[in-house]
Write an enzyme that holds these catalytic residues in place. Structure first.
Site, PDB file in Angstrom:
ATOM      1  N   GLU A 166       0.806  -1.223   0.000  1.00 54.30           N
ATOM      2  CA  GLU A 166       0.000   0.000   0.000  1.00 54.30           C
ATOM      3  C   GLU A 166       0.838   1.270   0.000  1.00 54.30           C
ATOM      4  O   GLU A 166       0.720   2.109   0.878  1.00 54.30           O
ATOM      5  CB  GLU A 166      -0.956   0.012   1.189  1.00 54.30           C
ATOM      6  CG  GLU A 166      -1.977  -1.101   1.141  1.00 54.30           C
ATOM      7  CD  GLU A 166      -3.122  -0.919   2.137  1.00 54.30           C
ATOM      8  OE1 GLU A 166      -3.009  -0.040   3.018  1.00 54.30           O
ATOM      9  OE2 GLU A 166      -4.112  -1.646   2.036  1.00 54.30           O
ATOM     10  N   GLU A 374      -5.328  -8.554   0.752  1.00 56.72           N
ATOM     11  CA  GLU A 374      -6.083  -8.207   1.964  1.00 56.72           C
ATOM     12  C   GLU A 374      -7.545  -7.983   1.621  1.00 56.72           C
ATOM     13  O   GLU A 374      -7.860  -7.400   0.575  1.00 56.72           O
ATOM     14  CB  GLU A 374      -5.574  -6.905   2.621  1.00 56.72           C
ATOM     15  CG  GLU A 374      -4.259  -7.021   3.324  1.00 56.72           C
ATOM     16  CD  GLU A 374      -3.802  -5.690   3.956  1.00 56.72           C
ATOM     17  OE1 GLU A 374      -4.654  -4.868   4.340  1.00 56.72           O
ATOM     18  OE2 GLU A 374      -2.590  -5.484   4.032  1.00 56.72           O
TER      19      GLU A 374
HETATM   20  C1  BGP Z   1      -4.538  -1.826   5.303  1.00 59.29           C
HETATM   21  C2  BGP Z   1      -3.191  -2.176   5.862  1.00 59.29           C
HETATM   22  C3  BGP Z   1      -3.227  -3.136   6.988  1.00 59.29           C
HETATM   23  C4  BGP Z   1      -4.435  -3.033   7.899  1.00 59.29           C
HETATM   24  C5  BGP Z   1      -5.728  -2.786   7.146  1.00 59.29           C
HETATM   25  C6  BGP Z   1      -6.907  -2.434   8.020  1.00 59.29           C
HETATM   26  O1  BGP Z   1      -4.500  -0.532   4.830  1.00 59.29           O
HETATM   27  O2  BGP Z   1      -2.343  -2.701   4.869  1.00 59.29           O
HETATM   28  O3  BGP Z   1      -2.000  -3.052   7.661  1.00 59.29           O
HETATM   29  O4  BGP Z   1      -4.236  -2.251   8.993  1.00 59.29           O
HETATM   30  O5  BGP Z   1      -5.597  -1.803   6.167  1.00 59.29           O
HETATM   31  O6  BGP Z   1      -6.881  -1.076   8.322  1.00 59.29           O
HETATM   32  P1  BGP Z   1      -7.218  -0.485   9.739  1.00 59.29           P
HETATM   33  O7  BGP Z   1      -6.325  -1.169  10.696  1.00 59.29           O
HETATM   34  O8  BGP Z   1      -6.952   0.980   9.628  1.00 59.29           O
HETATM   35  O9  BGP Z   1      -8.661  -0.761   9.977  1.00 59.29           O
END
Ligand code: BGP
Length: 473
Positions: A166, A374
């Site tokens: 990301e 993800e």
């Molecule tokens: C993505 C990241 C992750 C994770 C996920 C959920 O952007 O790659 O590391 O954190 O989002 O986001 P959040 O924890 O802000 O809900």
């Protein structure tokens, strides 16, 4: 008639070093920008940090045993640069490298394919201090050097590599919204750092291919497909411009080594376009990935936004539904609520069809295989007195997204695998431990107190069945 998932489909789940490992200063590890950032008061939810996280560093065998029991085919995790090179470069810290050698061996011994992310936001603080990290071209060599050590160490063992996680998020949140390190608001610096990150990404991919590494490598992009609110041509154009500035601006570079025309013109008009040196564009073309990784959570719906309209608003990190502020790009677009879509308590829009749309858009534009690195639902979970977690809302979310993937495969998209976010509960960067994503509940409350005992949620068993039936449930 839906097509079946491919036989060797990678049913996986994901995590990142800082969010699960803990052991932030053990075995010679150096500090990362996140180790330092969380010490600044007010930067994270109630001051939560990853110093202990869910102690995966010491409990990885227990976590892998749970994966094995579930039948998980692939586990995506990231390597902390500062465990390998405490100061970003120089002498290898063997104890840090050993942790990952053991982790990879344990996964393989249990029949789980390791998917390794080289960079999930935890830049060595030493490189930030020395030359401002991503703002200096020196980071390119240091990143390649670090990656080369890992390529040599895991040659033949690790077949799937993710270069940068990301980039669009860590760059924008770090240099525009000031909620990630280095926490500045400076679009010019942002686009310069982003261009350097592109060069670093391409260089690492190029190196991987030069080393003739068995396997595949690609970046993970956080793709939020953009919709027009309605058929008003002004709004349709606003959505298309947003797609160019917020998505093609990264994906075109990864896939083609080119910046999109409209987005680049917009940046030039704003006086924030990056400096492109001779040789840069050729390098970007040489670092062509083998697949595109996509992190998909939500879509965004837009109307036209005049020049004097709303700018960057604050996001919801409180978990109170409706608490995010209006956000937009003046002269381009403004985000509005989509009346057809529900939202989570953190105001993330729940849109399974959006994943199908994402996969199709990426395929028709780039014609490359896609690895979903993800996808998941961050929510409050409750544990009952008998230690059960009835997360039917997560099962609904994931199962509708699995269906959307199958539809996309039927449409003709090539999908290598699907990683849910996340395996165990873990630290959410800005939202602490109360926003949970895992199949495995971890006893860790919002003030970071808990036994860290693991409990299987209902979704754990649901995914076990998905894997066993290859997606037929
Ligand atoms: C993505 C990241 C992750 C994770 C996920 C959920 O952007 O790659 O590391 O954190 O989002 O986001 P959040 O924890 O802000 O809900």
């Amino acid at each position: 008639q839906l097509k079946a998932f491919p036989k060797d489909f990678l049913w996986g789940s994901a995590s990142a070093a800082y969010q699960v490992e803990g052991a932030w200063n053990e075995d010679g590890k150096g500090p990362s920008v996140w180790d330092e950032f969380v010490k600044i008061p007010g930067k994270t939810f109630k001051g939560t940090n990853g110093e202990l996280a869910v102690d995966h560093y010491h409990r990885y065998k227990e976590d892998i045993a749970l994966m094995k029991e579930q039948g998980l085919k692939a586990y995506r995790f990231s390597i902390a640069w500062t465990r390998i090179f405490p100061n970003g470069r120089g002498e290898i810290n063997q104890a840090g490298l050993d942790f990952y050698i053991n982790l990879v061996d344990e996964l393989i011994a249990n029949g789980i394919e390791p998917l390794v992310t080289l960079y999930h936001w935890d830049l060595p603080q030493a490189l930030q201090d020395e030359y401002m990290g991503w703002e200096s071209r020196q980071v390119i060599d240091d990143f390649v050097n670090y990656a080369t050590v890992l390529f040599e160490t895991f040659r033949g063992k690790v077949k799937y590599w993710i270069s940068l996680n990301e980039q669009n998020i860590f760059i924008q949140l770090g240099y525009l919204m000031a909620v990630h390190p280095p926490a500045v608001v400076d679009p010019k610096r942002m686009y310069e750092a982003n261009h350097i990150a592109n060069l670093a990404n391409a260089s690492v991919i190029k190196k991987f291919h030069e080393m003739d590494m068995p396997g595949q490598i690609g970046p993970s992009f956080a793709y939020t497909p953009n919709y027009s609110f309605d058929s008003n041509p002004l709004n349709v154009l606003a959505a298309e411009d947003t797609e160019d500035i917020m998505a093609n601006f990264w994906l075109d570079v990864y896939a083609w080594g080119e910046y999109p025309i409209f987005a680049m013109n917009y940046l030039k008009e704003q006086g924030v376009a990056p400096t492109i040196e001779p040789g840069d564009m050729a390098l970007l073309k040489e670092g062509k990935p083998d697949f595109l990784g996509v992190n998909y959570y939500q879509t965004a719906t837009h109307v036209f936004n005049p020049l004097n309209g709303v700018g960057m608003g604050k996001m919801n990190t409180s978990g109170k539904k409706g608490s995010s502020e209006e956000t937009g790009m003046p002269g381009v677009s403004k985000k509005v609520a989509n009346p057809f879509i529900d939202r989570t308590n953190w105001d993330w829009e729940i849109d399974p069809q959006g994943l199908r749309i994402a996969l199709r858009r990426m395929t028709s534009r780039y014609r490359m295989p896609i690895l979903i690195t993800e996808n998941g639902l961050g929510e409050y979970d409750k544990i009952t007195e008998t230690n059960e977690i009835h997360d039917d809302y997560r099962i609904n979310y994931l199962s509708s997204h699995v269906k959307a993937i199958q539809e996309a495969i039927t449409d003709g998209v090539t999908v290598l695998g699907y990683c849910t976010w996340s395996y165990t509960d873990l630290l959410s960067w800005l939202n602490g431990y109360q926003k949970r994503y895992g199949f495995v509940y971890v006893d860790q409350d919002e003030t970071q107190n808990g036994s860290l005992t693991r409990y299987k949620k209902d979704s754990y068993y649901w995914y076990q069945n998905v894997i066993a039936t290859n997606g037929e449930e």
